[in-house]
Enzyme design. Sequence first.
Site, PDB file in Angstrom:
ATOM      1  N   ASP A 222       4.325   1.446  -5.852  1.00  0.00           N
ATOM      2  CA  ASP A 222       3.914   1.723  -7.242  1.00  0.00           C
ATOM      3  C   ASP A 222       2.392   1.687  -7.329  1.00  0.00           C
ATOM      4  OD1 ASP A 222       4.812  -1.334  -6.930  1.00  0.00           O
ATOM      5  OD2 ASP A 222       3.001  -1.229  -8.094  1.00  0.00           O
ATOM      6  N   ASP A 224       0.725  -0.245  -9.502  1.00  0.00           N
ATOM      7  CA  ASP A 224       0.375  -1.443 -10.262  1.00  0.00           C
ATOM      8  C   ASP A 224       0.034  -1.053 -11.709  1.00  0.00           C
ATOM      9  OD1 ASP A 224       0.322  -4.289 -10.059  1.00  0.00           O
ATOM     10  OD2 ASP A 224      -1.842  -4.218 -10.273  1.00  0.00           O
TER      11      ASP A 224
HETATM   12  N1  LIG Z   1       2.397  -4.031  -8.246  1.00  0.00           N
HETATM   13  C1  LIG Z   1       2.759  -5.041  -7.459  1.00  0.00           C
HETATM   14  N2  LIG Z   1       2.183  -6.265  -7.604  1.00  0.00           N
HETATM   15  C2  LIG Z   1       2.541  -7.295  -6.789  1.00  0.00           C
HETATM   16  N3  LIG Z   1       3.482  -7.188  -5.839  1.00  0.00           N
HETATM   17  C3  LIG Z   1       4.077  -6.009  -5.676  1.00  0.00           C
HETATM   18  N4  LIG Z   1       5.029  -5.604  -4.825  1.00  0.00           N
HETATM   19  C4  LIG Z   1       5.283  -4.313  -5.065  1.00  0.00           C
HETATM   20  N5  LIG Z   1       4.520  -3.853  -6.068  1.00  0.00           N
HETATM   21  C5  LIG Z   1       3.750  -4.895  -6.471  1.00  0.00           C
END
Ligand SMILES: Nc1ncnc2[nH]cnc12
Length: 305
Positions: A222, A224
């Site tokens: 992703d 974030d």
């Molecule tokens: N955005 C994110 N923040 C922290 N850990 C993750 N693991 C997968 N995506 C994450």
Amino acid sequence: MAESTSNVLIGVIGGSGLYHLDNLTFIKHVNPETPWGFPSSPIAISSLPSGTQIAFLARHGQGHTINPSAVPTRANIAALKSLGVRAILAFSAVGSLREEIAPGDFVLPSQIIDRTKGVRPASFFEGTSVVAHAGFGDPFSNKFVQWLEKRVQGVLETQGNGAKLHTGRCIVCMEGPQFSTRAESKMYRAWGGDIINMSVLPEAKLAREAELGYALIATATDYDSWREDESAVTAADVFKTLQTNATLSRTVAATILEELHEAAEEGHILTEEVGSMKFAIMPRSEKQKDEDRQKLAFILPTYFS
Ligand SMILES: Nc1ncnc2[nH]cnc12
Ligand SMILES: CSC[C@H]1O[C@H](OP(=O)(O)O)[C@H](O)[C@@H]1O
């Protein structure tokens, strides 16, 4: 040592979505009790087609029941070491803090920013009468990571369906379980963070204290929460890419593990780690308790037996 060793030199730690590997013949589960308790789950010992044995440990437990702040990392690392493991190949699902690192891409980080909050036991020496200051300027095993680069790249080029490999990046390890705020996500970018997870610490620190080689294959799920016009990350976003990433991670593992075992056996990818704690441990004093030295002998028999 809790379990008899049988030339298991490579330990694989699977993260979110990665609860087993492919192309292996299962031999047995072992569950070594360490001075720091039991590992996240029983460790699967399996053999590669050649007969070479490897160890696999699910970081959050087989049914993903352990949240990132509660992973018994000292027991995990100590248990792997007790089996004879010399190098740990860890996998982790991560968020991307950079446009060019797309969900589905793989990253071999070389640096870490610690945003855990002191709630995770982060040293084998904690609570003992022995003090040690492990070097951590290069938190991953440089030679091991370099060794991985061209092999992982090769797998992605031939079987990656467009997934790219990014190297020399910085991973932020945050305290979950909630994801970051938008402000934090932007701050991590300003600090130089490229990817983010909740698991690489204290795993990398403890592997260093146990003189084990440690490298992380981070798989982006992703973006974030830093992109202005996009919604902030949710677990549902992560789940969308998790299975594809896990399948490709299994392909990477199946392709490289035999050669990785050979490299660990020869030792040339691990020259920085072995012996690294010798001068990190403060000199023996009468005040050090025998019981503490016995406990530490479980991970560092060379210095404490
Ligand atoms: N955005 C994110 N923040 C922290 N850990 C993750 N693991 C997968 N995506 C994450
Ligand atoms: C499922 S999203 C957050 C979760 O995923 C990552 O786990 P792992 O590193 O074990 O793959 C991240 O670190 C968080 O623990």
